[in-house]
Enzyme design. Structure first.
Site, PDB file in Angstrom:
ATOM      1  N   GLU A 257       0.894  -1.165   0.000  1.00  0.00           N
ATOM      2  CA  GLU A 257       0.000   0.000   0.000  1.00  0.00           C
ATOM      3  C   GLU A 257       0.920   1.199   0.000  1.00  0.00           C
ATOM      4  O   GLU A 257       1.590   1.453   0.997  1.00  0.00           O
ATOM      5  CB  GLU A 257      -0.846   0.036   1.276  1.00  0.00           C
ATOM      6  CG  GLU A 257      -1.664  -1.198   1.554  1.00  0.00           C
ATOM      7  CD  GLU A 257      -2.721  -1.405   0.515  1.00  0.00           C
ATOM      8  OE1 GLU A 257      -3.279  -0.398   0.044  1.00  0.00           O
ATOM      9  OE2 GLU A 257      -2.968  -2.550   0.147  1.00  0.00           O
ATOM     10  N   CYS A 296      -2.879   8.452   3.503  1.00  0.00           N
ATOM     11  CA  CYS A 296      -2.570   7.907   2.177  1.00  0.00           C
ATOM     12  C   CYS A 296      -3.756   8.104   1.236  1.00  0.00           C
ATOM     13  O   CYS A 296      -3.607   8.083   0.022  1.00  0.00           O
ATOM     14  CB  CYS A 296      -2.243   6.441   2.299  1.00  0.00           C
ATOM     15  SG  CYS A 296      -3.475   5.536   3.237  1.00  0.00           S
TER      16      CYS A 296
HETATM   17  P1  NAP Z   1       8.634   4.698   4.244  1.00  0.00           P
HETATM   18  O1  NAP Z   1       9.855   5.454   4.507  1.00  0.00           O
HETATM   19  O2  NAP Z   1       8.556   3.887   3.036  1.00  0.00           O
HETATM   20  O3  NAP Z   1       8.404   3.801   5.536  1.00  0.00           O
HETATM   21  C1  NAP Z   1       7.367   2.897   5.626  1.00  0.00           C
HETATM   22  C2  NAP Z   1       7.757   1.749   6.526  1.00  0.00           C
HETATM   23  O4  NAP Z   1       8.829   1.035   5.923  1.00  0.00           O
HETATM   24  C3  NAP Z   1       8.257   2.188   7.879  1.00  0.00           C
HETATM   25  O5  NAP Z   1       7.870   1.257   8.853  1.00  0.00           O
HETATM   26  C4  NAP Z   1       9.765   2.157   7.695  1.00  0.00           C
HETATM   27  O6  NAP Z   1      10.453   2.000   8.902  1.00  0.00           O
HETATM   28  C5  NAP Z   1       9.896   0.926   6.843  1.00  0.00           C
HETATM   29  N1  NAP Z   1      11.128   0.844   6.128  1.00  0.00           N
HETATM   30  C6  NAP Z   1      11.823   1.816   5.511  1.00  0.00           C
HETATM   31  N2  NAP Z   1      12.929   1.312   4.936  1.00  0.00           N
HETATM   32  C7  NAP Z   1      12.940  -0.002   5.209  1.00  0.00           C
HETATM   33  C8  NAP Z   1      13.817  -1.073   4.902  1.00  0.00           C
HETATM   34  N3  NAP Z   1      14.922  -0.870   4.200  1.00  0.00           N
HETATM   35  N4  NAP Z   1      13.521  -2.303   5.352  1.00  0.00           N
HETATM   36  C9  NAP Z   1      12.417  -2.526   6.074  1.00  0.00           C
HETATM   37  N5  NAP Z   1      11.536  -1.545   6.390  1.00  0.00           N
HETATM   38  C10 NAP Z   1      11.796  -0.305   5.958  1.00  0.00           C
HETATM   39  O7  NAP Z   1       7.379   5.606   4.237  1.00  0.00           O
HETATM   40  P2  NAP Z   1       7.087   6.863   5.136  1.00  0.00           P
HETATM   41  O8  NAP Z   1       7.740   8.021   4.539  1.00  0.00           O
HETATM   42  O9  NAP Z   1       7.337   6.535   6.561  1.00  0.00           O
HETATM   43  O10 NAP Z   1       5.524   6.953   4.945  1.00  0.00           O
HETATM   44  C11 NAP Z   1       4.919   7.878   4.114  1.00  0.00           C
HETATM   45  C12 NAP Z   1       4.498   7.233   2.843  1.00  0.00           C
HETATM   46  O11 NAP Z   1       3.661   6.140   3.100  1.00  0.00           O
HETATM   47  C13 NAP Z   1       3.724   8.176   1.982  1.00  0.00           C
HETATM   48  O12 NAP Z   1       4.245   8.159   0.712  1.00  0.00           O
HETATM   49  C14 NAP Z   1       2.321   7.621   1.982  1.00  0.00           C
HETATM   50  O13 NAP Z   1       1.614   7.812   0.787  1.00  0.00           O
HETATM   51  C15 NAP Z   1       2.542   6.185   2.252  1.00  0.00           C
HETATM   52  N6  NAP Z   1       1.401   5.633   2.944  1.00  0.00           N
HETATM   53  C16 NAP Z   1       0.603   4.788   2.294  1.00  0.00           C
HETATM   54  C17 NAP Z   1      -0.496   4.256   2.931  1.00  0.00           C
HETATM   55  C18 NAP Z   1      -1.403   3.286   2.236  1.00  0.00           C
HETATM   56  O14 NAP Z   1      -2.257   2.685   2.879  1.00  0.00           O
HETATM   57  N7  NAP Z   1      -1.264   3.104   0.965  1.00  0.00           N
HETATM   58  C19 NAP Z   1      -0.763   4.599   4.257  1.00  0.00           C
HETATM   59  C20 NAP Z   1       0.072   5.473   4.881  1.00  0.00           C
HETATM   60  C21 NAP Z   1       1.168   5.985   4.214  1.00  0.00           C
HETATM   61  P3  NAP Z   1      11.225   3.230   9.553  1.00  0.00           P
HETATM   62  O15 NAP Z   1      10.208   4.234   9.908  1.00  0.00           O
HETATM   63  O16 NAP Z   1      11.865   2.619  10.736  1.00  0.00           O
HETATM   64  O17 NAP Z   1      12.191   3.715   8.532  1.00  0.00           O
END
Ligand code: NAP
Length: 684
Positions: A257, A296
Site C-alpha cells: 500500500e 494515504c
Molecule cells: P517509508 O519510509 O517507506 O516507511 C514505511 C515503513 O517502511 C516504515 O515502517 C519504515 O520504517 C519501513 N522501512 C523503511 N525502509 C525499510 C527497509 N529498508 N527495510 C524494512 N523496512 C523499511 O514511508 P514513510 O515516509 O514513513 O511513509 C509515508 C508514505 O507512506 C507516503 O508516501 C504515503 O503515501 C505512504 N502511505 C501509504 C499508505 C497506504 O495505505 N497506501 C498509508 C500510509 C502511508 P522506519 O520508519 O523505521 O524507517
C-alpha cells in the site's frame, strides 16, 4: 535519558542494543523515547511465529479466532484513554486519534463479527461450490483455503500507529496466521504501548504477535515461501523490499500500500449555489487537514470544471483560513502537527517542487502563527493550496506527493479531460466524485475505476451518511493499482484470504466431504434410522438423509394456491395464455407451491430439536410442474455450524424435489437452527 522502546521477541520484552535513535514529540520537539532493534534474533522471531504462534492459532476455529478478536477489541477499548493521551505526541488531534485508535479497535470488532457470521466454525474455508469434473460425479473438485504456515510480516507507515497495525492484524489472526509487526519509527512509541497492553491482556496465544521497534535487521534473509509481507509506506521502499533476493527466490507474497495522488472530481452540474458545491469544498478541506493531511487516501488533486475553478480556489481558501492549527491537545485546534520535523521539512520540499508547475494560492509555509505551541519547535505546516493552469501537460502535480495538508486545483474542460486527469495519477487508493447527475457519475466511474481501489460518489442525498472520501472501511478493499502499490487489504473476508493458501482438491465426493465438512453430491447418504428432525445438533451427521413420500399436485391445488395467496399470474390460472409461454405447455404449479408442498413432505411436526427454519439459499426451479405430476423430496444434512454458547447450531440441508420421472424440479438449501444436546435436554 529517555526510555528505550521494547521489542516483543519470543513473547519476551527485549531491549535492542545501543542507545538507538531519539524520537521526538511532534508538538514540542521534546524527546519521547529512543528506538533500536539492534541485536535481535530476527530469524528466531520468524521461527517462533511459525512454530509456536501459527500452531497455537491453527488449533482454533474461525469462530474461536473471531471471539478472540472481540475480546481484544473490548480490552483495548477499556485502555484507550492512555492511547489517546500518548497520541497527542504524534501531532494528532482528538478526532485524528479517534480514527487511529477507535477506528483500529472497530476494525477488530468488524472482523470478529464477519469471521463468526461469514466463515464456518471450522479450520478450513471453502471457496465456492464443488466443480463438476467427471461424467458420473465419482471424481469431483473443491477449492479450499487453509492458513499459510508462515509468519505475516507487517511493515507499517507512521501516520496511523494503531489503526495501521490493527487493520492488518485483524484479518491475519482470523486467518490463523501469526504476525510480526514493524511500525514506522517516528510514531512507534504509540504502537509499542498498544502492543504492551495486548501482550499483558493474555488474550492472544503465545507466538501470535511479536514487535520490532527499529530496523528489521536480517529478517528478510530468513523468509520462506509460507511467509507474507504486508507493507505500507512509500513506493520507493516497497520497490526496494519487493526486490529482496529472498522475497524473489521464495515467491514470498508481498502486498504493498504505497503513495497515492488521489483525486476528487467536482461534476459539471455542481456549480456554486448547489449543495454539491458546498459538499465538495467541505470534503476537500476536511481531507486536506484531517491528520494534517498525512493520510494515504487524502485528496491531493482537486479536479474541478475550468469555468468555476476560480470559485473553487476562493471557497477552499476561505475554508482553509478557518482551520485553527496548533497544539492538538487544545480543544480549539482543528489541525495538529505533522508526525516529525523531518516530515515537515519533507512536505516543505515537496511544495517547493510542486510550485514549479503550480502557483501557491494559499499557505505554503511553516512560519505562521499556531495556537498554544511554538511553530518552530513543533512540526507545523500551514494548510496549502496550489493551482495549476496546465494540468494536462504538467508532470509534477500528478507525480509528487506532499504527504501533508497540501492539494492542487486542476481545472478540466470536459468529462474526457476530467477522466484523463484522474488517470494521470497512475493508480490511486481512493477517488471521489461529487455530482448530483447519475449519468456523469457513471461516465466518470467507468472512465476511472480501473485506476482506483475504492471510489465514492457523493451527492445531496447520501452526504449526511457518507463515510467520506478518505476513510478506509474494514468491509471494503483498501489498496489500489500502480502508484498505490498494486495491493489490496481488508475488504471483509477477502482480506483474510490474503493470509491463506487456495488449493484445488480433487477426489471422490465422500473424501471431499470429509475434508471440507460440507456434504457434496455423490457422497454417502444414509438413513439415520429416525427422522433427522428428531436429532440434536451433535447427533446429526453429514449425509443423514430423508426420502419422503410422494404427493400429487392437482389442478385444484394450483387454483387454490392462486386464490389463497393472490398470486394469479396467468401461467397458473389461464391455460391458453400459459401455453403461449415458451417455457410451459399449459398451466403450471407456482414455484412457491412446490416449496410449500416440499416442506409439508419433509417436516416432522412434533416438538423436537429443530428450532426454526431461517431461510433458504440458492433456490432454483429447474423444470415446470404440471398438474398430475407427483413430487418427492430428498433432504440431506449438508453442513453444520455450531453457534458456541447459544444452545444451537445452524444446519444446512441439501434439498432436491423430483417428479415422478426422477427429474429434479426444484433444488435449494434449507437453513435451520437445531438445538444442541445440552439445550435439548433442558427443554425436552
Ligand atoms: P517509508 O519510509 O517507506 O516507511 C514505511 C515503513 O517502511 C516504515 O515502517 C519504515 O520504517 C519501513 N522501512 C523503511 N525502509 C525499510 C527497509 N529498508 N527495510 C524494512 N523496512 C523499511 O514511508 P514513510 O515516509 O514513513 O511513509 C509515508 C508514505 O507512506 C507516503 O508516501 C504515503 O503515501 C505512504 N502511505 C501509504 C499508505 C497506504 O495505505 N497506501 C498509508 C500510509 C502511508 P522506519 O520508519 O523505521 O524507517
Amino acid at each position: 535519558m529517555q526510555a528505550k522502546l521494547g521489542n516483543l521477541v519470543l513473547d519476551q520484552w527485549v531491549d535492542g542494543d545501543g542507545d538507538g535513535n531519539v524520537l521526538t514529540n511532534a508538538v514540542s520537539g521534546e524527546p519521547v523515547a529512543s528506538i533500536t532493534s539492534a541485536g535481535l534474533d530476527f530469524g528466531g522471531m520468524l521461527h517462533h511465529a511459525r512454530s509456536t504462534g501459527g500452531a497455537n492459532l491453527r488449533k482454533l476455529t474461525f469462530h474461536e479466532r473471531g471471539e478472540m478478536l472481540k475480546a481484544l477489541a473490548i480490552y483495548l477499548q477499556e485502555h484507550k484513554k492512555e492511547f489517546y493521551a500518548l497520541s497527542t505526541a504524534t501531532g494528532a488531534t482528538r478526532s485524528d486519534s479517534w480514527v487511529d485508535i477507535d477506528g483500529g479497535i472497530s476494525t477488530l470488532f468488524v472482523y470478529s463479527g464477519k469471521g463468526r457470521r461469514e466463515m464456518p466454525n471450522d479450520h478450513v474455508y471453502l471457496d465456492g461450490p464443488p466443480e463438476q469434473i467427471s461424467k458420473n460425479g465419482t471424481f469431483t473438485a473443491q477449492h479450499i483455503f487453509t492458513p499459510k504456515l508462515g509468519a505475516a510480516v507487517h511493515i507499517n507507515a507512521f501516520n496511523f500507529p494503531c489503526w495501521g497495525m490493527l487493520e492488518k492484524l485483524a484479518p491475519t489472526l482470523l486467518a490463523g496466521v501469526p504476525a510480526i509487526v514493524k511500525p514506522a519509527s517516528s510514531t512507534a512509541y504509540l504502537t509499542e504501548l498498544m502492543v504492551r497492553r495486548i501482550n499483558k491482556s493474555g488474550i492472544l496465544p503465545e507466538g501470535a504477535l511479536q514487535l520490532i521497534c527499529g530496523s528489521v535487521g536480517d529478517l528478510f534473509e530468513h523468509l520462506i515461501c509460507q511467509d507474507t509481507i504486508a507493507f505500507t509506506g512509500s513506493k520507493n521502499t516497497a520497490e526496494f523490499l519487493q526486490q529482496h533476493p529472498r522475497v524473489i527466490a521464495e515467491s514470498v507474497a508481498f502486498t504493498a500500500e504505497t503513495d497515492s495522488l488521489n483525486s476528487s472530481i467536482l461534476g459539471p452540474d455542481a456549480v456554486p449555489g448547489t449543495p454539491e458545491f458546498d459538499l465538495y469544498i467541505k470534503e476537500v478541506a476536511r481531507e486536506m487537514t484531517a491528520k494534517a493531511g498525512q493520510k494515504c487516501t487524502a485528496i491531493r488533486r482537486v479536479i474541478a470544471p475550468a469555468a468555476i475553478a476560480g470559485e473553487v480556489v476562493e471557497a477552499l481558501s476561505t475554508a482553509l483560513g478557518n482551520i485553527r492549527v496548533g497544539n492538538p491537545g487544545n480543544k480549539d485546534v482543528d489541525m495538529g502537527a505533522l508526525a516529525s520535523q523531518g516530515q515537515r521539512d519533507e512536505v516543505r520540499d515537496r511544495v517547493a517542487e510542486l510550485s514549479h508547475e503550480a502557483n501557491i494560492v494559499y499557505g505554503g509555509t511553516d512560519d505562521f502563527d499556531v495556537v498554544d505551541a511554538d511553530s518552530q519547535k513543533g512540526a507545523f505546516f500551514m494548510p496549502t493550496l496550489l493551482h495549476c493552469d496546465k494540468p494536462m501537460t504538467s508532470k509534477l502535480v500528478h507525480g509528487v506527493e506532499a504527504f501533508g495538508p497540501v492539494s492542487t486545483v486542476l481545472p478540466y474542460k470536459n468529462l474526457d479531460e476530467a477522466i484523463e486527469l484522474s488517470r494521470l495519477g497512475e493508480g490511486s487508493l481512493a477517488g471521489s466524485i461529487i455530482t448530483n447527475d447519475n449519468n456523469v457519475a457513471r461516465e466518470l466511474v467507468l472512465g476511472t475505476a480501473a485506476y482506483h481501489g475504492r471510489m465514492v460518489v457523493i451527492n445531496r442525498h447520501c452526504a449526511a451518511e457518507s463515510t467520506g472520501h478518505g476513510s478506509p472501511l474494514p468491509h471494503l478493499i483498501h489498496g489500489g493499482p500502480g502508484r498505490a502499490g498494486g495491493g489490496e487489504e481488508m475488504g471483509g473476508i477477502r482480506g483474510v484470504l490474503h493470509y491463506m493458501q487456495r488449493t484445488a482438491v480433487q477426489g471422490s465426493p465422500e473424501t471431499l466431504t470429509a475434508i471440507g465438512h460440507r456434504w457434496i453430491k455423490g457422497a454417502d447418504q444414509r438413513d439415520p434410522g429416525v427422522h433427522p428432525f428428531r436429532k440434536t445438533f451433535e447427533q446429526l451427521e453429514l449425509g443423514d438423509t430423508l426420502i419422503t413420500d410422494s404427493r400429487e399436485v392437482t389442478l385444484e391445488d394450483i387454483q387454490h394456491f392462486a386464490e389463497f395467496t393472490g398470486d394469479t399470474f396467468y401461467a397458473h390460472t389461464d391455460e391458453e395464455a400459459a401455453a403461449k409461454n415458451p417455457f410451459f405447455d399449459g398451466r403450471v404449479a407456482h414455484g412457491y407451491l412446490i416449496v410449500s408442498f416440499a416442506a409439508g413432505l419433509f417436516v416432522d411436526p412434533d416438538f423436537g430439536p429443530v428450532l426454526a427454519n431461517y431461510g433458504v439459499d440458492d433456490l432454483r426451479f429447474a423444470q415446470p410442474v404440471n398438474y398430475g405430476d407427483t413430487l418427492k423430496v430428498r433432504l440431506c444434512c449438508k453442513q453444520k455450524t455450531l453457534r458456541a454458547g447459544s444452545g444451537y447450531g445452524e444446519v444446512r440441508w441439501d434439498s432436491e424435489v423430483t417428479n415422478q420421472d426422477g427429474d429434479v424440479v426444484a433444488q435449494y438449501d434449507v437453513l435451520t437452527m437445531v438445538a444442541t444436546n445440552e439445550h435439548w435436554a433442558s427443554v425436552s
